[in-house]
Structure formats: C-alpha cells, structure tokens
Design a protein around this motif. Structure first.
Motif, mmCIF file in Angstrom:
data_model
loop_
_atom_site.group_PDB
_atom_site.id
_atom_site.type_symbol
_atom_site.label_atom_id
_atom_site.label_comp_id
_atom_site.label_asym_id
_atom_site.label_seq_id
_atom_site.Cartn_x
_atom_site.Cartn_y
_atom_site.Cartn_z
ATOM 1 N N VAL A 371 -45.873 72.251 -6.847
ATOM 2 C CA VAL A 371 -45.500 73.565 -7.373
ATOM 3 C C VAL A 371 -46.636 74.560 -7.156
ATOM 4 N N ILE A 372 -47.851 74.158 -7.504
ATOM 5 C CA ILE A 372 -48.999 75.056 -7.342
ATOM 6 C C ILE A 372 -49.295 75.296 -5.867
ATOM 7 N N ARG A 373 -49.243 74.247 -5.063
ATOM 8 C CA ARG A 373 -49.534 74.376 -3.639
ATOM 9 C C ARG A 373 -48.542 75.320 -2.954
ATOM 10 N N ALA A 374 -47.298 75.335 -3.413
ATOM 11 C CA ALA A 374 -46.280 76.185 -2.802
ATOM 12 C C ALA A 374 -46.501 77.663 -3.076
ATOM 13 N N HIS A 375 -47.250 77.980 -4.119
ATOM 14 C CA HIS A 375 -47.422 79.381 -4.524
ATOM 15 C C HIS A 375 -48.838 79.912 -4.360
ATOM 16 N N HIS A 376 -49.817 79.035 -4.242
ATOM 17 C CA HIS A 376 -51.212 79.482 -4.211
ATOM 18 C C HIS A 376 -52.000 78.703 -3.166
ATOM 19 N N ASP A 377 -52.897 79.382 -2.498
ATOM 20 C CA ASP A 377 -53.751 78.727 -1.510
ATOM 21 C C ASP A 377 -55.007 78.216 -2.216
ATOM 22 N N VAL A 378 -54.822 77.137 -2.974
ATOM 23 C CA VAL A 378 -55.923 76.504 -3.693
ATOM 24 C C VAL A 378 -55.916 75.013 -3.383
ATOM 25 N N GLU A 379 -57.043 74.363 -3.608
ATOM 26 C CA GLU A 379 -57.115 72.921 -3.438
ATOM 27 C C GLU A 379 -56.478 72.239 -4.634
ATOM 28 N N CYS A 380 -55.672 71.224 -4.376
ATOM 29 C CA CYS A 380 -55.000 70.480 -5.440
ATOM 30 C C CYS A 380 -55.428 69.015 -5.362
ATOM 31 N N ASP A 381 -55.814 68.466 -6.509
ATOM 32 C CA ASP A 381 -56.321 67.091 -6.549
ATOM 33 C C ASP A 381 -55.718 66.368 -7.746
ATOM 34 N N VAL A 382 -54.914 65.331 -7.486
ATOM 35 C CA VAL A 382 -54.374 64.502 -8.560
ATOM 36 C C VAL A 382 -55.438 63.481 -8.946
ATOM 37 N N ILE A 383 -55.905 63.572 -10.187
ATOM 38 C CA ILE A 383 -56.918 62.636 -10.675
ATOM 39 C C ILE A 383 -56.249 61.292 -10.935
ATOM 40 N N SER A 384 -56.736 60.262 -10.270
ATOM 41 C CA SER A 384 -56.041 58.980 -10.272
ATOM 42 C C SER A 384 -56.474 58.045 -11.395
ATOM 43 N N VAL A 385 -57.226 58.532 -12.365
ATOM 44 C CA VAL A 385 -57.639 57.699 -13.494
ATOM 45 C C VAL A 385 -56.404 57.172 -14.218
ATOM 46 N N ARG A 386 -56.336 55.866 -14.419
ATOM 47 C CA ARG A 386 -55.209 55.254 -15.123
ATOM 48 C C ARG A 386 -55.462 55.365 -16.624
ATOM 49 N N THR A 387 -54.740 56.255 -17.291
ATOM 50 C CA THR A 387 -54.948 56.460 -18.723
ATOM 51 C C THR A 387 -54.007 55.634 -19.585
ATOM 52 N N ASP A 388 -53.275 54.715 -18.973
ATOM 53 C CA ASP A 388 -52.495 53.755 -19.754
ATOM 54 C C ASP A 388 -53.466 52.928 -20.603
ATOM 55 N N PRO A 389 -53.286 52.879 -21.934
ATOM 56 C CA PRO A 389 -54.286 52.211 -22.782
ATOM 57 C C PRO A 389 -54.281 50.693 -22.666
ATOM 58 N N TRP A 390 -53.192 50.090 -22.145
ATOM 59 C CA TRP A 390 -53.110 48.628 -22.083
ATOM 60 C C TRP A 390 -53.810 48.134 -20.822
ATOM 61 N N THR A 391 -54.753 47.216 -21.001
ATOM 62 C CA THR A 391 -55.589 46.773 -19.879
ATOM 63 C C THR A 391 -55.458 45.292 -19.548
ATOM 64 N N VAL A 392 -54.834 44.481 -20.420
ATOM 65 C CA VAL A 392 -54.725 43.046 -20.191
ATOM 66 C C VAL A 392 -53.308 42.583 -20.521
ATOM 67 N N SER A 393 -52.751 41.725 -19.691
ATOM 68 C CA SER A 393 -51.476 41.082 -19.964
ATOM 69 C C SER A 393 -51.659 39.579 -19.731
ATOM 70 N N ALA A 394 -51.167 38.766 -20.640
ATOM 71 C CA ALA A 394 -51.365 37.319 -20.509
ATOM 72 C C ALA A 394 -50.084 36.572 -20.833
ATOM 73 N N HIS A 395 -49.879 35.456 -20.172
ATOM 74 C CA HIS A 395 -48.752 34.576 -20.432
ATOM 75 C C HIS A 395 -49.321 33.159 -20.606
ATOM 76 N N PRO A 396 -48.631 32.305 -21.343
ATOM 77 C CA PRO A 396 -49.157 30.949 -21.548
ATOM 78 C C PRO A 396 -49.409 30.244 -20.221
ATOM 79 N N ALA A 397 -50.528 29.554 -20.140
ATOM 80 C CA ALA A 397 -50.837 28.805 -18.926
ATOM 81 C C ALA A 397 -49.875 27.621 -18.796
ATOM 82 N N THR A 398 -49.525 27.300 -17.567
ATOM 83 C CA THR A 398 -48.619 26.167 -17.312
ATOM 84 C C THR A 398 -49.359 25.113 -16.490
ATOM 85 N N ASP A 399 -49.028 23.863 -16.720
ATOM 86 C CA ASP A 399 -49.633 22.780 -15.960
ATOM 87 C C ASP A 399 -49.001 22.680 -14.581
ATOM 88 N N ASN A 400 -49.823 22.514 -13.581
ATOM 89 C CA ASN A 400 -49.320 22.348 -12.214
ATOM 90 C C ASN A 400 -48.878 20.892 -11.982
#
Length: 400
Positions: A371-400
C-alpha cells in the motif's frame, strides 16, 4: 527471538513521484487511513499515530505485527523513519511511559531514534483488502463475504439548484462540510445545466428578479453524496453559500450496497477450488502460514471433506456461532480455548483449525508495505522478528 526469513525492501527517494513533494509522517498516515479507514475500528480500539511528528520527513518505513523492544531497536538500527504495526502499543491505559516501564522503554527507543509509530488494528481487519483478505488468500480461498459484515454508514444523495456563477462557491462549501467523498475520492459531484423559474412575492428579498414578476434563468443542478450524519452541517453550509434567500435542494436517503462479497467486516467466507479432507486442509494451512513453534492444530474428524471455509485473523472464538450459521465446513482462526471449541463441536458446529495469532496476522505486513509502496517513493522494510511468544513445543518421546 527467532526470525522469519525474507524481509521485503526497496530503495526510495523520500519524494512522491506524482507531486514531487516530500513524503512525511502525515502523508503516510493519510495513505494508511485511506486504505484502512479509522471509522472501521472497534470502539475499544486505539488506532492511528501513536508517537512522532506529523511534519517529519520519511524516507524509510518499517512494518511489523507488534512493537516489542526488539522490533523497536531493529527499526532504529535499519534507519526507519516510521514503523507501522498491527497491534496498538497503548491499547490499554498506562499511568507512566517512563523509560524504566515496558511500554515506556519502547516509546523512548522510538522517539530518541526518530521513528514515528502508527497502528492499524481492527480497521485493517475489516478493510477490503485487509488482514482477513490476506489470510483467506494464503489458506487457498478467494476472499468472499465477511463473517460479520460492517454496517455501512448511512448516506444521502443531494441535488441542489444554484445560479451557474455561484455553483463553485456552493460546491466548495458543501465539500468542506463533509460532502462529496466516495471511497478514496474527494470533491465528487455531478453537474448539469437546467432552466429554473420563480416569482418573488411581497416580503421576499430576491437575489435575482423583481417582486411580482416571473423570473426565468439558467441554473446549475449539482448532485453529490454525503454521510447522513453530516446532513445538518451541509444544510447550514449550503444556505450560507447559496445566493438565494430560499435555496432549492432535495435530499434522498440511499440504500446500502447489498453485495456482501465486497462488504467490509470481520472474517471472510468462500469455497476451496476442490474439496479435501480436514487433515489435508490443515496441512495446507500450515504450509501457507509463517512457521511457529507450536504449529497448526485442528478439531474435528480428520477424514471429513471440507469445501466451504471461514477465516478470521487473530482471536476468533467469538465467531464460532456465526460460522456455524453460515454453513461452513471448517473455521480457521487463532487463540482457541478448550471449552468453547468442545461445546461448539458437540453442538454440531464445523471443524476448527487453530493457528498461532502471530502467524495469522503477520502476512498483512507485506500487504501494508505494498500500500505504501504504491503511493510513495520510500524504502519499505518488513521487520522479520518473530513476535509470537511461544518458543517451544514438545510431544512425549517414543521408543524406536
């Protein structure tokens, strides 16, 4: 914090090609407000410019979902003049923005770094296109009607007869009072030339003609639309600018647009190109959205075939009943809770796919950058920092 690869950048001059004028915080704000109208925001929301000088020049705009400490520092580090986010920093009241408070620290980082902060939240959720359109496209449907359509503001159609040489003054007056706005266009009117007549009687003070003599003359017929809420103000402006003692005008209440597929509102509903199982569609959603630690989960029969889909970005358990009434096979949203989903399924409601809140909304940042790029000649940068607060997911270990 981990990051999502692929920031979206482009070089810009800081000047609008169409006008040659410098881009400012205010001009960026106006563009965002046109794309994501503030009138669409929920009453409890807090959208718009949060900090920054409207007159400050802008050469680089950064985009993120949340304004966290890390995002604020990144915006300063990359030399952004403005940061546009989805979630408002000051949605709930605070008693202090001192630099040793969480939100105060973010604001001090931005202000001392010369970065203005702007938020488009529920207005961006409801807008067309907006957050929900982007989510719908990613999961594989063409954005259709909202789950909850926004009731459009009531509008009037006006017709005013005015001497030709006074038409411009009258148009200027009614436009200043709020008339003539259609979408992203301003000062809209339709004008024709007509023949008018009147006969002043005793007590009249006519601008043209004589008492007791039928007067005929060329007039302009000016037609325009305006919000019904501005009716009284427009009448006052019209009377003040019109040269006639008794202006001739008419006002007709307009019927709202009945095309739900184009209506603004929360959520989107449409059909998959081909039916697939809930298991397959859940995987399709997971493949399409940014990856998070806890992924995507679904509630329902994995082998159920699904075709009609509803999506709602962000926390959407309040629309479980609405999605059921719309006859969808599956509802894609975020932040689902155990009891509402359990009761929903037991009552015969559609399957539910639960994504991370961040994952369902982060893709909007690329849309806002376009939207901004279509109307203005400015640099646009999407900051890729993942702000999702969940950082770990675990499931019970299974025997091979």
């Amino acid at each position: 914090m981990s990051t999502h690869p692929g920031p979206d950048t482009n070089a810009g001059t800081g000047a609008d090609a169409a006008t040659g004028t410098s881009v400012t915080v205010e001009s960026i704000r106006q563009t965002m407000d046109a794309a994501y109208p503030p009138r669409l925001a929920e009453k409890w929301d807090a959208v718009g410019l949060i900090c920054g000088d409207p007159h400050a020049p802008v050469r680089k705009v950064a985009f993120a979902l949340d304004c966290t400490d890390e995002v604020a520092r990144r915006a300063v580090d990359i030399g952004a003049d403005m940061l546009i986010v989805h979630h408002p920093l000051l949605l709930r009241g605070v008693e202090s923005v001192a630099a040793d408070t969480p939100k105060g620290r973010v604001l001090h980082t931005l202000i001392t770094g010369g970065v203005a902060l702007f938020a488009a939240h529920t207005n961006a959720d409801k807008a067309r296109p907006g957050v929900n359109d982007k989510l719908a496209e990613l999961v594989g449907i063409t954005p259709g009607r909202p789950i909850v359509p926004e009731t459009p503001p009531a509008r009037d159609k006006w017709g005013v007869n005015v001497p030709v040489d006074a038409a411009e003054a009258v148009k200027d007056a009614v436009f200043a009072a709020g008339a003539g706005e259609i979408g992203n266009y301003r000062r809209c009117a339709y004008e024709t030339t007509v023949a008018g007549q009147f006969e002043p009687v005793a007590g009249a003070e006519p601008a043209e003609g004589e008492i007791g003599v039928l007067h005929r003359g060329e007039e302009a017929r000016v037609e325009f639309v305006a919000p019904a809420a501005r009716r009284a103000a427009i009448v006052d402006a019209l009377r003040a600018a019109h040269p006639y003692e008794e202006p001739a005008f008419d006002v007709t209440a307009m019927q709202p647009d009945g095309d739900l597929d184009k209506a603004e509102g929360l959520g989107r509903v449409s059909e998959l190109p081909e039916p697939m199982s809930l298991r397959q569609f859940t995987q399709q959603v997971a493949n399409a959205l940014p990856e998070t630690a806890w992924g995507v989960r679904a509630a329902g029969d994995p082998d159920q075939m699904v075709s009609r889909v509803a999506v709602s970005s962000g926390a959407g358990d309040s629309f479980l009943d609405a999605s059921t009434k719309l006859g969808v096979d599956v509802y894609v949203t975020s932040d689902m809770r155990h009891h509402p989903v359990d009761e929903h399924l037991r009552a015969g409601g559609p399957a539910v796919i639960d994504t991370a809140h961040w994952a369902s909304e982060f893709p909007w940042t690329a849309q806002a950058a376009e939207v901004i790029r279509a109307h203005h000649d400015v640099e646009c940068d999407v900051i890729s920092v993942r702000t999702d607060p969940w950082t770990v997911s675990a499931h019970p270990a299974t025997d091979n």
